[in-house]
Design a protein around this motif. Structure first.
Motif, PDB file in Angstrom:
ATOM      1  N   THR A  93     -12.897  11.898   6.526  1.00  0.00           N
ATOM      2  CA  THR A  93     -12.339  10.545   6.673  1.00  0.00           C
ATOM      3  C   THR A  93     -11.050  10.618   7.473  1.00  0.00           C
ATOM      4  OG1 THR A  93     -13.209   9.993   4.484  1.00  0.00           O
ATOM      5  CG2 THR A  93     -11.581   8.494   5.404  1.00  0.00           C
ATOM      6  N   ASP A  94     -10.905   9.712   8.417  1.00  0.00           N
ATOM      7  CA  ASP A  94      -9.673   9.617   9.201  1.00  0.00           C
ATOM      8  C   ASP A  94      -8.724   8.665   8.461  1.00  0.00           C
ATOM      9  OD1 ASP A  94      -7.658   9.217  11.026  1.00  0.00           O
ATOM     10  OD2 ASP A  94      -8.950   8.490  12.647  1.00  0.00           O
ATOM     11  N   GLU A  95      -7.989   9.235   7.505  1.00  0.00           N
ATOM     12  CA  GLU A  95      -7.098   8.407   6.681  1.00  0.00           C
ATOM     13  C   GLU A  95      -6.000   7.750   7.499  1.00  0.00           C
ATOM     14  OE1 GLU A  95      -7.945  11.519   5.880  1.00  0.00           O
ATOM     15  OE2 GLU A  95      -8.879  11.481   3.888  1.00  0.00           O
ATOM     16  N   LYS A  96      -5.549   8.412   8.559  1.00  0.00           N
ATOM     17  CA  LYS A  96      -4.478   7.849   9.390  1.00  0.00           C
ATOM     18  C   LYS A  96      -4.893   6.507   9.990  1.00  0.00           C
ATOM     19  CE  LYS A  96      -1.966  12.019  10.779  1.00  0.00           C
ATOM     20  NZ  LYS A  96      -1.565  12.880  11.927  1.00  0.00           N
ATOM     21  N   THR A  97      -6.130   6.428  10.460  1.00  0.00           N
ATOM     22  CA  THR A  97      -6.612   5.178  11.052  1.00  0.00           C
ATOM     23  C   THR A  97      -6.757   4.095   9.984  1.00  0.00           C
ATOM     24  OG1 THR A  97      -7.732   6.283  12.889  1.00  0.00           O
ATOM     25  CG2 THR A  97      -8.528   4.094  12.302  1.00  0.00           C
ATOM     26  N   LEU A  98      -7.288   4.464   8.816  1.00  0.00           N
ATOM     27  CA  LEU A  98      -7.386   3.500   7.711  1.00  0.00           C
ATOM     28  C   LEU A  98      -6.016   2.926   7.389  1.00  0.00           C
ATOM     29  CD1 LEU A  98      -9.810   5.132   5.089  1.00  0.00           C
ATOM     30  CD2 LEU A  98     -10.361   3.565   6.949  1.00  0.00           C
ATOM     31  N   ILE A  99      -5.028   3.802   7.255  1.00  0.00           N
ATOM     32  CA  ILE A  99      -3.670   3.367   6.919  1.00  0.00           C
ATOM     33  C   ILE A  99      -3.096   2.493   8.024  1.00  0.00           C
ATOM     34  CG2 ILE A  99      -1.295   4.171   6.590  1.00  0.00           C
ATOM     35  CD1 ILE A  99      -2.528   6.650   5.134  1.00  0.00           C
ATOM     36  N   GLU A 132     -14.856   6.669   0.233  1.00  0.00           N
ATOM     37  CA  GLU A 132     -14.151   7.621   1.103  1.00  0.00           C
ATOM     38  C   GLU A 132     -12.855   8.163   0.512  1.00  0.00           C
ATOM     39  OE1 GLU A 132     -15.189   8.689   4.248  1.00  0.00           O
ATOM     40  OE2 GLU A 132     -17.062   7.629   3.852  1.00  0.00           O
ATOM     41  N   ILE A 133     -12.144   7.341  -0.263  1.00  0.00           N
ATOM     42  CA  ILE A 133     -10.842   7.768  -0.798  1.00  0.00           C
ATOM     43  C   ILE A 133     -10.795   7.506  -2.301  1.00  0.00           C
ATOM     44  CG2 ILE A 133      -9.662   7.421   1.402  1.00  0.00           C
ATOM     45  CD1 ILE A 133      -8.597   4.760   0.376  1.00  0.00           C
ATOM     46  N   SER A 134      -9.733   7.964  -2.955  1.00  0.00           N
ATOM     47  CA  SER A 134      -9.689   7.840  -4.415  1.00  0.00           C
ATOM     48  C   SER A 134      -8.256   7.730  -4.931  1.00  0.00           C
ATOM     49  CB  SER A 134     -10.370   9.062  -5.056  1.00  0.00           C
ATOM     50  OG  SER A 134      -9.695  10.253  -4.665  1.00  0.00           O
ATOM     51  N   GLY A 135      -8.143   7.562  -6.248  1.00  0.00           N
ATOM     52  CA  GLY A 135      -6.847   7.579  -6.919  1.00  0.00           C
ATOM     53  C   GLY A 135      -5.965   6.396  -6.588  1.00  0.00           C
ATOM     54  N   GLY A 136      -4.653   6.629  -6.658  1.00  0.00           N
ATOM     55  CA  GLY A 136      -3.679   5.587  -6.385  1.00  0.00           C
ATOM     56  C   GLY A 136      -3.769   5.075  -4.956  1.00  0.00           C
ATOM     57  N   PHE A 137      -4.118   5.963  -4.039  1.00  0.00           N
ATOM     58  CA  PHE A 137      -4.282   5.581  -2.637  1.00  0.00           C
ATOM     59  C   PHE A 137      -5.389   4.532  -2.507  1.00  0.00           C
ATOM     60  CE2 PHE A 137      -6.085   7.117   1.671  1.00  0.00           C
ATOM     61  CZ  PHE A 137      -5.333   6.197   2.388  1.00  0.00           C
ATOM     62  N   LEU A 138      -6.508   4.770  -3.173  1.00  0.00           N
ATOM     63  CA  LEU A 138      -7.612   3.812  -3.149  1.00  0.00           C
ATOM     64  C   LEU A 138      -7.189   2.481  -3.764  1.00  0.00           C
ATOM     65  CD1 LEU A 138     -10.565   2.881  -2.867  1.00  0.00           C
ATOM     66  CD2 LEU A 138     -11.054   4.045  -5.042  1.00  0.00           C
ATOM     67  N   ASP A 139      -6.531   2.528  -4.902  1.00  0.00           N
ATOM     68  CA  ASP A 139      -6.110   1.297  -5.579  1.00  0.00           C
ATOM     69  C   ASP A 139      -5.158   0.487  -4.691  1.00  0.00           C
ATOM     70  OD1 ASP A 139      -6.051  -0.330  -8.094  1.00  0.00           O
ATOM     71  OD2 ASP A 139      -3.918   0.125  -7.947  1.00  0.00           O
ATOM     72  N   PHE A 140      -4.254   1.188  -4.026  1.00  0.00           N
ATOM     73  CA  PHE A 140      -3.305   0.531  -3.128  1.00  0.00           C
ATOM     74  C   PHE A 140      -4.038  -0.154  -1.972  1.00  0.00           C
ATOM     75  CE2 PHE A 140      -0.529   0.550   0.607  1.00  0.00           C
ATOM     76  CZ  PHE A 140       0.627  -0.026   0.117  1.00  0.00           C
ATOM     77  N   LYS A 215      10.752  10.133  -1.567  1.00  0.00           N
ATOM     78  CA  LYS A 215      11.064  11.039  -2.678  1.00  0.00           C
ATOM     79  C   LYS A 215      10.077  10.888  -3.850  1.00  0.00           C
ATOM     80  CE  LYS A 215      14.715  11.630  -6.182  1.00  0.00           C
ATOM     81  NZ  LYS A 215      14.033  10.866  -7.264  1.00  0.00           N
ATOM     82  N   ASP A 216       9.645   9.659  -4.128  1.00  0.00           N
ATOM     83  CA  ASP A 216       8.914   9.394  -5.370  1.00  0.00           C
ATOM     84  C   ASP A 216       7.398   9.436  -5.244  1.00  0.00           C
ATOM     85  OD1 ASP A 216      11.398   9.049  -6.512  1.00  0.00           O
ATOM     86  OD2 ASP A 216      11.339   6.859  -6.453  1.00  0.00           O
ATOM     87  N   PHE A 217       6.875   9.386  -4.022  1.00  0.00           N
ATOM     88  CA  PHE A 217       5.419   9.403  -3.842  1.00  0.00           C
ATOM     89  C   PHE A 217       4.992  10.616  -3.034  1.00  0.00           C
ATOM     90  CE2 PHE A 217       6.461   4.950  -4.611  1.00  0.00           C
ATOM     91  CZ  PHE A 217       5.474   4.559  -5.514  1.00  0.00           C
ATOM     92  N   SER A 218       3.700  10.837  -2.971  1.00  0.00           N
ATOM     93  CA  SER A 218       3.193  11.973  -2.206  1.00  0.00           C
ATOM     94  C   SER A 218       1.886  11.614  -1.497  1.00  0.00           C
ATOM     95  CB  SER A 218       2.949  13.172  -3.136  1.00  0.00           C
ATOM     96  OG  SER A 218       1.969  12.838  -4.118  1.00  0.00           O
ATOM     97  N   SER A 219       1.504  12.475  -0.598  1.00  0.00           N
ATOM     98  CA  SER A 219       0.240  12.420   0.135  1.00  0.00           C
ATOM     99  C   SER A 219      -0.033  11.066   0.794  1.00  0.00           C
ATOM    100  CB  SER A 219      -0.923  12.854  -0.769  1.00  0.00           C
ATOM    101  OG  SER A 219      -1.079  11.952  -1.844  1.00  0.00           O
ATOM    102  N   ASP A 220      -1.295  10.653   0.779  1.00  0.00           N
ATOM    103  CA  ASP A 220      -1.690   9.454   1.523  1.00  0.00           C
ATOM    104  C   ASP A 220      -1.126   8.166   0.933  1.00  0.00           C
ATOM    105  OD1 ASP A 220      -3.219  10.690   3.568  1.00  0.00           O
ATOM    106  OD2 ASP A 220      -4.863  11.000   2.162  1.00  0.00           O
ATOM    107  N   LEU A 221      -0.903   8.142  -0.371  1.00  0.00           N
ATOM    108  CA  LEU A 221      -0.304   6.947  -0.980  1.00  0.00           C
ATOM    109  C   LEU A 221       1.103   6.735  -0.426  1.00  0.00           C
ATOM    110  CD1 LEU A 221      -0.242   4.573  -2.925  1.00  0.00           C
ATOM    111  CD2 LEU A 221       0.400   6.167  -4.758  1.00  0.00           C
ATOM    112  N   LYS A 222       1.865   7.796  -0.302  1.00  0.00           N
ATOM    113  CA  LYS A 222       3.210   7.701   0.277  1.00  0.00           C
ATOM    114  C   LYS A 222       3.135   7.195   1.714  1.00  0.00           C
ATOM    115  CE  LYS A 222       5.425  11.487   1.590  1.00  0.00           C
ATOM    116  NZ  LYS A 222       6.229  12.738   1.465  1.00  0.00           N
ATOM    117  N   LYS A 223       2.226   7.759   2.495  1.00  0.00           N
ATOM    118  CA  LYS A 223       2.085   7.339   3.895  1.00  0.00           C
ATOM    119  C   LYS A 223       1.714   5.859   3.992  1.00  0.00           C
ATOM    120  CE  LYS A 223       0.556  11.950   5.292  1.00  0.00           C
ATOM    121  NZ  LYS A 223      -0.637  12.764   5.658  1.00  0.00           N
ATOM    122  N   ALA A 224       0.828   5.410   3.098  1.00  0.00           N
ATOM    123  CA  ALA A 224       0.362   4.018   3.144  1.00  0.00           C
ATOM    124  C   ALA A 224       1.477   3.042   2.774  1.00  0.00           C
ATOM    125  CB  ALA A 224      -0.842   3.837   2.220  1.00  0.00           C
TER     126      ALA A 224
END
Length: 306
Positions: A93-99, A132-140, A215-224
């Motif tokens: 999955t191209d998460e950058k494009t989704l974001i 394609e995605i999961s967790g907090g990133f998906l919910d966001f 500081k408080d988030f990580s990975s794709d959720l932080k980027k989004a």
């Protein structure tokens, strides 16, 4: 003054005929018409010559020039739907494009994207994203796709102050669902109100909300989350930054470069160029000229010349 596509249709057809393709005519017409006018050209060409002009471009052109020319004849929502599909189809999955796309489009536009996506791929965008995605990133991302953000001409500063203050008082920001302060700030506030939330957060926390998210988030959720704040609060700078990042280092991310220019045409390209100059002390058009080549370069430069 109403637009008559008949001459453009004839000129484009002539550009396709003969031993070679007249790329200059194609560039001149495509880059200097609005998307609405290109839709009229597309319809008139079909009526006059019984062919889809995007199919003609595909047979006549190649590479990035072909991709950009075809994209210019897509409705904006169709272009985004196609881009999202390409970001998710196949392995990985191209998460950058989704974001990039989902965080930077207005709720009204995303409603159109969802409609076009379903019509083309017979599956809802939400269901495809879920696979394609999961967790907090998906919910966001699913929360964003609800399209609840409301743009207001006059911000409710008391509401913004309360949200900014409440978020600043937290030891650590975390993503929470409907009804929470962070949800209300990111999912419900339009540009003016989110800007004020960020200002009040900075006032009470003595650091920017972007610094806190970092500081408080990580990975794709932080980027989004960072992408959403950036795209809503300063959309022209958001675009300028993506154009710069698409060209820095070895190689060029042409998909991002052409998507930024095509989707911001008719919106704010002069502002994007100004932000680019201010932020990077370089002329954006000159940077693009040095990073691209051939008819593809000429098409992008012509679009940017308005």
């Amino acid at each position: 003054m109403s637009y008559d596509p008949s001459q453009d249709v004839e000129d484009l057809h002539a550009a396709f005929k003969g031993a070679g393709t007249d790329e200059k005519t194609i560039i001149s017409i495509l880059a200097n018409r609005t998307n609405a006018q290109r839709q009229q050209i597309k319809s008139a060409y079909k009526v006059k010559f019984g062919a889809d002009i995007q199919d003609k471009l595909k047979s006549e052109l190649s590479g990035n020039f072909e991709d950009a020319a075809i994209a210019l004849f897509d409705l904006p929502a169709v272009y985004d739907a196609k881009s999202l599909y390409k970001a998710m189809k196949g392995l990985g999955t191209d998460e950058k494009t989704l974001i990039e796309i989902i965080t930077s489009r207005s709720p009204a536009h995303m409603a159109e994207v969802k409609k076009e996506f379903f019509q083309m791929y017979k599956k809802s965008l939400e269901d495809w994203v879920k696979s394609e995605i999961s967790g907090g990133f998906l919910d966001f991302m699913l929360s964003l796709l609800k399209g609840e953000r409301i743009e207001t001409e006059i911000p409710d500063k008391e509401k913004c102050k309360l949200l900014g203050s409440n978020l600043a008082q937290k030891d650590k920001l975390k993503w929470e669902g409907p009804g929470s302060d962070i949800y209300n700030a990111l999912m419900l506030c339009g540009q003016s109100e989110l800007t004020w939330v960020c200002k009040y957060f900075h006032k009470f926390k003595k650091k920017t909300i972007i610094e806190a998210v970092e500081k408080d988030f990580s990975s794709d959720l932080k980027k989004a989350i960072k992408s959403l704040i950036f795209a809503v609060v300063s959309p022209s700078e958001f675009c300028a930054t993506h154009i710069y990042n698409a060209m820095k280092g070895l190689g060029t991310n042409d998909k991002v470069l052409m998507r930024m220019i095509i989707t911001r045409d008719e919106i704010d390209l002069p502002l994007v160029k100004a932000f680019y100059k201010k932020k990077y002390n370089k002329d954006m058009v000159e940077a693009i000229k040095s990073d691209t080549s051939g008819d593809y370069k000429n098409l992008l430069v012509e679009i940017l010349s308005h």
